[in-house]
Scaffold this motif. Sequence first.
Motif, PDB file in Angstrom:
ATOM      1  N   LEU A 169       0.818  -1.206   0.000  1.00 12.75           N
ATOM      2  CA  LEU A 169       0.000   0.000   0.000  1.00 12.75           C
ATOM      3  C   LEU A 169       0.853   1.258   0.000  1.00 12.75           C
ATOM      4  CD1 LEU A 169      -2.808  -1.032   2.518  1.00 12.75           C
ATOM      5  CD2 LEU A 169      -3.064  -0.650   0.049  1.00 12.75           C
ATOM      6  N   ARG A 170       1.927   1.238   0.777  1.00 10.38           N
ATOM      7  CA  ARG A 170       2.752   2.449   0.903  1.00 10.38           C
ATOM      8  C   ARG A 170       3.619   2.703  -0.318  1.00 10.38           C
ATOM      9  NH1 ARG A 170       6.532   2.077   4.547  1.00 10.38           N
ATOM     10  NH2 ARG A 170       6.220  -0.115   5.156  1.00 10.38           N
ATOM     11  N   HIS A 171       4.140   1.641  -0.925  1.00 11.02           N
ATOM     12  CA  HIS A 171       5.101   1.798  -2.018  1.00 11.02           C
ATOM     13  C   HIS A 171       4.526   1.468  -3.394  1.00 11.02           C
ATOM     14  CE1 HIS A 171       7.949   2.322   1.183  1.00 11.02           C
ATOM     15  NE2 HIS A 171       7.878   1.057   1.576  1.00 11.02           N
ATOM     16  N   ARG A 172       3.269   1.003  -3.428  1.00 11.74           N
ATOM     17  CA  ARG A 172       2.640   0.607  -4.693  1.00 11.74           C
ATOM     18  C   ARG A 172       3.555  -0.372  -5.445  1.00 11.74           C
ATOM     19  NH1 ARG A 172      -0.502   3.145  -2.113  1.00 11.74           N
ATOM     20  NH2 ARG A 172      -2.013   4.688  -2.830  1.00 11.74           N
ATOM     21  N   ASP A 173       4.059  -1.339  -4.713  1.00 11.87           N
ATOM     22  CA  ASP A 173       5.031  -2.286  -5.254  1.00 11.87           C
ATOM     23  C   ASP A 173       4.359  -3.649  -5.438  1.00 11.87           C
ATOM     24  OD1 ASP A 173       7.147  -3.963  -5.871  1.00 11.87           O
ATOM     25  OD2 ASP A 173       8.528  -3.005  -4.459  1.00 11.87           O
ATOM     26  N   ARG A 174       4.244  -4.090  -6.674  1.00 17.28           N
ATOM     27  CA  ARG A 174       3.583  -5.364  -6.946  1.00 17.28           C
ATOM     28  C   ARG A 174       4.350  -6.552  -6.378  1.00 17.28           C
ATOM     29  NH1 ARG A 174       1.173  -5.093 -13.128  1.00 17.28           N
ATOM     30  NH2 ARG A 174      -0.301  -3.385 -12.756  1.00 17.28           N
ATOM     31  N   ARG A 175       5.660  -6.384  -6.220  1.00 21.88           N
ATOM     32  CA  ARG A 175       6.442  -7.472  -5.643  1.00 21.88           C
ATOM     33  C   ARG A 175       6.029  -7.725  -4.194  1.00 21.88           C
ATOM     34  NH1 ARG A 175      12.203  -5.023  -7.019  1.00 21.88           N
ATOM     35  NH2 ARG A 175      11.010  -3.240  -6.268  1.00 21.88           N
TER      36      ARG A 175
END
Length: 242
Positions: A169-175
């Motif tokens: 949620l914070r980094h919008r990181d799909r990993r």
Amino acid sequence: MKIKPLENPEKDVLECEKWWTFVLLMFVGGYFGAFTYSIRGGVFCNAQTANFVLSAVALGNGRWGDFLYYLIPMTAYFLGAFISESVPTYIKSHLHIRWDTLFLLIEIVVVVFLALLPERAPFRITHILINLVASMQYNTFRQTQHIPMATTFCTNHLRQVGVAASQALRHRDRRCLRRMLAHCQMLLAFVAGGTAAAVLCRYLQGRALLLTLLPLGYLFADLLREDIHSGRERLARKPEGH
């Protein structure tokens, strides 16, 4: 926390590191937990936190016999970690298979023994042996898809779901999202194993444990096939996390 790229998490990984290997082992871990809780003494043998708490309570209440008993499954768990940490190199050098493969055969033998144990046998036999194999399984299979995993209990998986969800949620990181889903899948496999055990134990009692021979037998055959057909360099490779 730095997360490795997961473009192709199954590429060039050992068979003992693959996702399905860990899913099936989590199923077995959940099955063991529900089996011992349902019909073999009402306890969980996959980890040791409860034994430490109960031993402390027994010590505080002056129940010396109970305190000394809890040292037995705790020692079995210690021995499982000690053995699984000590023998892999020897096994590869002398038997030309991985410890991971041999361990699954050992686990299959233990399952058959416990499943055929008379129902009137002391529950402590089951507790000690499940503690031993759970410890070895936990210490042997450590990482899949570059993600550290436990295959015998859920606490860390649940924590990692929360951590990865926050990072996604914070980094919008799909990993991070993929990492969260991987841990969720392990939790679902554990629950599925526990549910299956709870249902089958009502009808089959101790012989319900024989169902775990399906995933364990499949994994043993799969890992043995890779050991036989892998080159020397691949056989010498250590699984990630070791």
